[in-house]
Design an enzyme around this catalytic site. Structure first.
Site, PDB file in Angstrom:
ATOM      1  N   ARG A 266      46.640  30.459   9.324  1.00  0.00           N
ATOM      2  CA  ARG A 266      46.429  30.983   7.975  1.00  0.00           C
ATOM      3  C   ARG A 266      46.478  29.872   6.925  1.00  0.00           C
ATOM      4  NH1 ARG A 266      46.321  36.024   5.748  1.00  0.00           N
ATOM      5  NH2 ARG A 266      46.753  36.098   3.502  1.00  0.00           N
TER       6      ARG A 266
ATOM      7  N   THR B  68      60.688  48.658  -2.976  1.00  0.00           N
ATOM      8  CA  THR B  68      61.293  49.638  -3.874  1.00  0.00           C
ATOM      9  C   THR B  68      61.064  51.036  -3.317  1.00  0.00           C
ATOM     10  OG1 THR B  68      60.667  48.217  -5.739  1.00  0.00           O
ATOM     11  CG2 THR B  68      61.426  50.438  -6.277  1.00  0.00           C
TER      12      THR B  68
ATOM     13  N   HIS C   1      49.701  37.389  -1.765  1.00  0.00           N
ATOM     14  CA  HIS C   1      48.485  37.385  -0.963  1.00  0.00           C
ATOM     15  C   HIS C   1      48.346  36.103  -0.130  1.00  0.00           C
ATOM     16  CE1 HIS C   1      44.806  38.910   0.425  1.00  0.00           C
ATOM     17  NE2 HIS C   1      44.164  39.152  -0.705  1.00  0.00           N
TER      18      HIS C   1
ATOM     19  N   ASP D 216      47.728  40.073   3.879  1.00  0.00           N
ATOM     20  CA  ASP D 216      46.527  40.756   3.404  1.00  0.00           C
ATOM     21  C   ASP D 216      46.791  42.257   3.354  1.00  0.00           C
ATOM     22  OD1 ASP D 216      45.147  38.259   3.472  1.00  0.00           O
ATOM     23  OD2 ASP D 216      44.859  38.533   5.636  1.00  0.00           O
TER      24      ASP D 216
END
Length: 212
Positions: A13, A167, A188, A192
């Site tokens: 990544r 939350t 991000h 994703d």
């Protein structure tokens, strides 16, 4: 607190991470209604509190996936923690203030619950953020007074906070189920929409495994 340093040139990544960190620092936020009935009934049957039990559920799913465990070391190098623990608020309704603390994660619900209860008792007189907390954490906040449809919490740093921010709100009965809004914010650069969606699906799947 063990971690692995990430080589961006070797990490699959790496290019995506560099793009979002260098050019477009985006935080994604998604809210999904979760059926917490099995967890609620399990806590009642086993004399557990719902709040630490839900903390454990989200912690278990988060620790199952690498994308939620990235951070930075003191030299500003990207790292991945072996595990992360929830940094949460303990609200004190008597003075409408709170304590912010971290309870170390355990794979075992009952062990984590015991740690939570011990930590809450230890810091019950404190009205502040506990000092010298571990760095391998993700953030949790709870709004048990309202069943919301959307919640977004912004971290105003340099746009490099990589840990999840989770939350949840008030659960209410709908069609004989206890439905509760659950929200995650995540950078991000490390995740994703697929990873964000999988989090909610696996939270629901884990809750569904509780027998009552």
């Amino acid at each position: 607190m063990k971690y692995t340093r990430i080589d961006l040139n070797e990490w699959k990544r790496g290019n995506l991470f560099k793009f979002y960190i260098d050019n477009m620092r985006i935080v994604m936020s998604l809210t999904v209604d979760i059926d917490v009935t099995p967890l609620y009934e399990f806590t009642k049957k086993n004399n557990l509190k719902f709040y630490p039990s839900m903390l454990w559920v989200v912690s278990r799913v988060i620790n199952a996936h690498d994308e939620f465990k990235y951070s930075w070391d003191s030299g500003d190098n990207l790292i991945k923690w072996d595990y992360i623990s929830p940094s949460y608020t303990d609200f004190h309704k008597e003075d409408e203030s709170f304590t912010k603390l971290v309870t170390e994660y355990s794979d075992d619900l009952f062990e984590f619950h015991a740690r939570f209860m011990a930590d809450r008792e230890k810091y019950r007189e404190l009205r502040a953020i506990v000092e010298n907390q571990p760095q391998n954490f993700f953030d949790v906040t709870c709004l048990p007074w309202v069943k919301y449809t959307h919640f977004d919490l912004h971290v105003f740093d340099e746009g490099k906070f990589l840990a999840p921010v989770v939350t949840w709100g008030k659960y209410e009965e709908e069609h004989k189920k206890l439905m509760m809004p659950l929200t995650m914010n995540i950078h991000h650069a490390v995740a994703d929409g697929f990873h964000l969606s999988r989090f909610f699906n696996e939270v629901q799947e884990l809750i569904n495994t509780f027998n009552f």
